[in-house]
Design an enzyme around this catalytic site. Structure first.
Site, PDB file in Angstrom:
ATOM      1  N   GLU A   1       0.312  -0.852  -5.073  1.00 25.73           N
ATOM      2  CA  GLU A   1      -0.820   0.071  -4.995  1.00 25.73           C
ATOM      3  C   GLU A   1      -0.236   1.455  -5.313  1.00 25.73           C
ATOM      4  O   GLU A   1       0.209   2.181  -4.428  1.00 25.73           O
ATOM      5  CB  GLU A   1      -1.458   0.033  -3.608  1.00 25.73           C
ATOM      6  CG  GLU A   1      -2.798   0.759  -3.519  1.00 25.73           C
ATOM      7  CD  GLU A   1      -2.685   2.234  -3.167  1.00 25.73           C
ATOM      8  OE1 GLU A   1      -3.508   3.035  -3.670  1.00 25.73           O
ATOM      9  OE2 GLU A   1      -1.779   2.591  -2.387  1.00 25.73           O
TER      10      GLU A   1
ATOM     11  N   ASP B   1       0.819  -1.205   0.000  1.00 25.42           N
ATOM     12  CA  ASP B   1       0.000   0.000   0.000  1.00 25.42           C
ATOM     13  C   ASP B   1       0.860   1.266   0.000  1.00 25.42           C
ATOM     14  O   ASP B   1       1.835   1.368   0.743  1.00 25.42           O
ATOM     15  CB  ASP B   1      -0.915   0.002   1.235  1.00 25.42           C
ATOM     16  CG  ASP B   1      -1.854   1.183   1.255  1.00 25.42           C
ATOM     17  OD1 ASP B   1      -2.780   1.207   0.432  1.00 25.42           O
ATOM     18  OD2 ASP B   1      -1.649   2.088   2.087  1.00 25.42           O
TER      19      ASP B   1
END
Length: 661
Positions: free
Chosen positions: A338, A296
């Site tokens: 991401e 992330d």
């Protein structure tokens, strides 16, 4: 005098250091592994160490003892190798032979919050029949590691990396789920937040207590002098709820870097101890049976004054080093980046640079998603064709993940350059899209809500479920069967593109049932009141799912059957293997988007999508551009007439996958 090429210099330095480190590493492995397993790890070490060494030296060589840094990393690898189960080692061997397992045309993902899908990890395990029936081979569960108490940014403020959110179960439950998925030949993907921790994390707690070792895990400044200089070139992620990028903390007596929220503290990757700690977490998850780790917020990992602190070279070096180190002891585990960034920056996270270096195997094709929604509103695919034509293809051994919707908002990634190229103004077009999907533009079919407007730039994003944004909710309100048919066709069209365009297509939980916006999300959970992204995160309706599978519910049953048909057709079409490159093609009709997939053995597949609410036809010249003749077979509509009056025919909102007969 002949000079030694730089690449050879690098290799020689890496070889020399490897010879210094290898005896201790090999001795440590021999204490915990069988001889054949030691040999396997050492072969991988020889393959990956030069890449790792180059990245670590570039990151830390000026300020740290590289031999000591790498020695610490190899000790982490030894411990991870010792903890890896026999079954996961067998999985490593299988995937080293079948290294493109995730590129297979049978790969189809499903994305969900575990609690929204089935209450807990045990509940998810009990509901795998639904996914298997749908044809899913890849389950991505959104953040499930222990977060801070709410607010926690939907679980992205992690308090403990080695524990599962207590509401969902335990780490043992996660391992059981991974095992159950593997028995069905499904892969498991989980989120790992690598840019920041919650302020309650043990590292942050130690920093707050004054421990100088852990203060150096974060970026903390005694006054605003340096933060103000950074702010000159930074942009705000959540300007409406978390303006600025730094937060004053009395307990730190300083300003801590907080890119996302005041309770999410950015980690300091200039400190090699932070890099090593996160590698340890990555390998811990790999040893729980996780097949893919979604990293992330990776564009934010490194900070440099005078930049926007995104997509810096050092962030890529971190990924390169993690990739190589993970491949040494857990090659069955892959990375998904991401990175919702400009297309030119995005492909770099797959290793596409002047000198390719392996990074992540997967990355989100955000541009395809945005352009699909843009074309749906405008009924014009020229911007989509131009923008996608400019994207660099993924390097060998990597691919995109394609998607229609996800847990997040839709950000309108339309550049001035792309917009002007097709004669439109980017700002005006984004404003149009926001009006359209709020349902405020004339003849709009959508019902969504604006998210995250920046008062300085005027930029805003969009929340809403796929079904509500394509018009299902409006059609039901108006009790209009024709509008409902059009809405479902729009949904099928978007998924028909995502399933074929290139990569692993993802199904967002509930789309297979055409679930609508949850307008009562704040009443269901008052903690969600300030975040309208919960509008498109409803709980799974299992009673409706049961009816849909039995075709007892007309609406949900049709959507479920349509997605199953797409998944089944995809699995039977080798042209859609992830290694087959994709190229957008121009047609003579603005409402029709065309692309070709070129499989080296099977030949081309021509994808066509008519974004208009009425039928249309296009010139046969696109067949020549795709490398096809007039003898065609439509994978999705085998009995339909493809060519009539020397034109390729498309019904309203129809997708075709055309191959040679």
């Amino acid at each position: 005098m002949a000079t030694t090429p730089p690449a050879l210099h690098r290799r020689r330095r890496a070889d020399a250091l490897a010879q210094a480190l290898l005896p201790a590493f090999e001795s440590g492995l021999q204490l915990v592994l069988e001889p054949h397993e030691v040999e396997a790890v050492l072969v991988r070490f020889d393959r990956w160490f030069p890449d790792v060494h180059e990245a670590i030296e570039a990151l830390y060589g000026d300020d740290h003892d590289i031999e000591a840094v790498l020695g610490n990393l190899l000790r982490v690898l030894t411990a991870a190798a010792a903890a890896r189960s026999d079954e996961l080692r067998r999985r490593d061997r299988r995937r080293e032979i079948d290294s493109d397992w995730f590129l297979d045309e049978r790969m189809v993902g499903y994305v969900a919050y575990a609690d929204r899908y089935a209450g807990s990890l045990k509940g998810v395990r009990d509901r795998l029949d639904h996914l298997e029936d749908l044809g899913v081979t890849y389950l991505h569960l959104l953040p499930l590691l222990q977060p801070r108490p709410r607010p926690n940014d939907g679980g992205y403020a992690v308090q403990e990396y080695r524990e599962v959110d207590e509401r969902l179960g335990t780490m043992a439950d996660l391992e059981d789920l991974a095992e159950a998925l593997h028995e069905r030949d499904m892969a498991l993907c989980v989120d790992l937040v690598v840019n920041h921790t919650a302020e309650e994390h043990a590292w942050a707690q130690a920093a707050r207590a004054g421990d100088p070792i852990y203060r150096d895990y974060y970026r903390i400044f005694p006054d605003r002098t340096v933060p103000d200089r950074y702010e000159e070139t930074l942009w705000e992620v959540f300007p409406h709820i978390a303006p600025g990028n730094f937060t004053w903390r009395d307990d730190l007596q300083g300003w801590v870097w907080t890119s996302f929220n005041t309770y999410q503290w950015d980690l300091n990757y200039e400190n090699p101890a932070v890099f090593t700690e996160m590698l340890d977490v990555i390998l811990f998850l790999a040893n729980r049976g996780v097949d893919a780790i979604r990293l992330d917020a990776v564009p934010f990992l490194w900070k440099r004054l005078g930049t926007d602190c995104q997509n810096l070279d050092e962030a890529h070096l971190i990924l390169q080093a993690w990739r190589g180190l993970t491949a040494i002891v857990a090659p069955a585990t892959i990375f998904k980046a991401e990175a919702i960034v400009a297309p030119g920056e995005l492909v770099k996270y797959l290793g596409a640079r002047e000198r390719q270096r392996p990074e992540c195997q997967l990355a989100y094709n955000n541009q395809l998603m945005v352009m699909s929604w843009s074309s749906l509103a405008s009924r014009d695919t020229r911007l989509m064709t131009h923008a996608l034509s400019r994207m660099v293809s993924p390097p060998p051994g990597t691919t995109w993940v394609t998607y229609v919707r996800c847990h997040d908002d839709i950000g309108w990634a339309v550049t001035d350059e792309d917009a002007w190229a097709v004669g439109i103004n980017a700002y005006d077009h984004k404003d149009f899209l926001n009006q359209f999907y709020r349902g405020e533009f004339p003849f709009s079919f959508a019902k969504g809500e604006e998210f995250g407007r920046n008062p300085e730039t005027g930029d805003a994003r969009m929340s809403g479920s796929c079904a509500s944004l394509v018009g299902v909710e409006q059609a039901l309100d108006l009790e209009d069967d024709d509008l409902l048919d059009q809405a479902l066709r729009r949904m099928e069209l978007l998924y028909g593109i995502a399933m074929a365009y290139g990569g692993i297509p993802l199904i967002w939980m509930g789309d297979e049932l055409a679930l609508l916006n949850d307008w009562d999300y704040a009443q269901h959970d008052p903690a969600h009141a300030g975040d309208n992204r919960w509008l498109h995160r409803p709980e799974m309706d299992w009673a409706l799912a049961d009816r849909a599978r039995g075709s007892e519910d007309v609406l949900a049953g049709r959507m479920y059957a349509a997605l199953r048909r797409l998944v089944t057709a995809r699995a039977a079409t080798p042209h859609l293997h992830g290694a087959a490159p994709t190229q957008p093609l121009w047609t003579d009709r603005a409402e029709v988007f065309a692309f070709v997939r070129r499989h080296p053995a099977e030949g081309p597949l021509l994808g066509l999508a008519n974004f208009a609410d009425v039928g249309t036809s296009i010139d046969l010249g696109v067949l020549g551009a795709a490398g096809l003749g007039r003898e065609l077979y439509d994978v999705l509509s085998p009995d339909s007439t493809v060519i009539q009056h020397d034109r390729l025919q498309l019904d309203r909102l129809q997708v075709r996958w055309l191959i040679a007969t």
